[in-house]
Design a protein around this motif. Sequence first.
Motif, PDB file in Angstrom:
ATOM      1  N   MET A 296       0.631  -1.050  -0.248  1.00  0.00           N
ATOM      2  CA  MET A 296      -0.362   0.049  -0.185  1.00  0.00           C
ATOM      3  C   MET A 296       1.275   1.529   0.099  1.00  0.00           C
ATOM      4  SD  MET A 296      -3.241   0.799   0.112  1.00  0.00           S
ATOM      5  CE  MET A 296      -3.227   2.060  -0.450  1.00  0.00           C
ATOM      6  N   GLY A 297       1.733   1.195   0.253  1.00  0.00           N
ATOM      7  CA  GLY A 297       3.256   2.667   0.827  1.00  0.00           C
ATOM      8  C   GLY A 297       3.690   2.833  -0.791  1.00  0.00           C
ATOM      9  N   HIS A 298       3.764   1.560  -1.645  1.00  0.00           N
ATOM     10  CA  HIS A 298       4.086   1.168  -2.645  1.00  0.00           C
ATOM     11  C   HIS A 298       3.378   2.237  -3.762  1.00  0.00           C
ATOM     12  CE1 HIS A 298       6.564   1.013  -6.245  1.00  0.00           C
ATOM     13  NE2 HIS A 298       5.683  -0.324  -6.572  1.00  0.00           N
ATOM     14  N   LEU A 299       1.962   2.249  -3.246  1.00  0.00           N
ATOM     15  CA  LEU A 299       0.916   2.064  -4.367  1.00  0.00           C
ATOM     16  C   LEU A 299       0.440   3.909  -3.885  1.00  0.00           C
ATOM     17  CD1 LEU A 299      -2.350  -0.909  -3.979  1.00  0.00           C
ATOM     18  CD2 LEU A 299      -0.079   0.253  -6.367  1.00  0.00           C
ATOM     19  N   LYS A 300       0.679   4.153  -2.464  1.00  0.00           N
ATOM     20  CA  LYS A 300       0.163   5.763  -2.117  1.00  0.00           C
ATOM     21  C   LYS A 300       1.371   6.692  -2.959  1.00  0.00           C
ATOM     22  CE  LYS A 300      -2.645   5.037   1.694  1.00  0.00           C
ATOM     23  NZ  LYS A 300      -2.891   6.106   3.307  1.00  0.00           N
ATOM     24  N   LYS A 301       3.022   5.880  -2.637  1.00  0.00           N
ATOM     25  CA  LYS A 301       3.767   6.501  -3.130  1.00  0.00           C
ATOM     26  C   LYS A 301       3.052   7.166  -4.546  1.00  0.00           C
ATOM     27  CE  LYS A 301       9.004   6.599  -3.484  1.00  0.00           C
ATOM     28  NZ  LYS A 301       9.995   6.112  -3.861  1.00  0.00           N
ATOM     29  N   ALA A 302       3.382   6.316  -5.250  1.00  0.00           N
ATOM     30  CA  ALA A 302       2.277   7.022  -6.946  1.00  0.00           C
ATOM     31  C   ALA A 302       1.389   7.928  -6.614  1.00  0.00           C
ATOM     32  CB  ALA A 302       2.413   5.672  -7.526  1.00  0.00           C
TER      33      ALA A 302
END
Length: 213
Positions: A64-70
């Motif tokens: 989820m952190g990877h997705l929020k970064k984008a």
Amino acid sequence: MKGILGTKIGMTQIWKGDKAVPVTVVLAGPCHVVQRKTAATDGYEATQVGFSPKKESRINKPQMGHLKKAGVPGMRYLREFRNFKVEGDAINVDIFSEGEKIDATGTSKGRGHQGVMRRWNFKGGPASHGAKKWHRRPGSIGQRKTPGRVYKGKRMSGHWGTDRITVQNLEVIEVRASENLILIKGAIPGMTGGLVVIRQAIKGQLKQGKGAK
């Protein structure tokens, strides 16, 4: 190599002139661009895309952190397309056009543990008088003293299905951009609702590259 993710809707047929063409309908995109990988930072060129919304509560924190970064909401599927440079933050089905050749990848239906007659189309044993409990058996599988073992890869009963299968050089019959639908000639492996990865046909690219030389 351009590509898009989609969901298999099912099969139907459409008319092209006086011929009925069997097609698989795929709901493709829109896909969100999650990450752009470069040779400098990752060692290769690729675009990572996400498809199909998913509740954030059902995604682990690192992903989820990877997705929020984008700046992307929860995504069910993440896939990469090598050497695919995308302008913008979304990929739509209109990147493909009618008559174009594509490769479609899906996961075949799982059929559990099956015998040799269904799994490998064996003939089976004799069904005449005196044949007792022999009708669906595979028959002899080994040898005598030499080599004294069963060869690897022997076709026997076992688990069948849930394999990653790619069908190459399928033709795009129609693209309905307003509905995010792409109609592809022929069958695509997988169950209705399963993930389908659609890529530009690799054989067509190799052929063009060979001709260019």
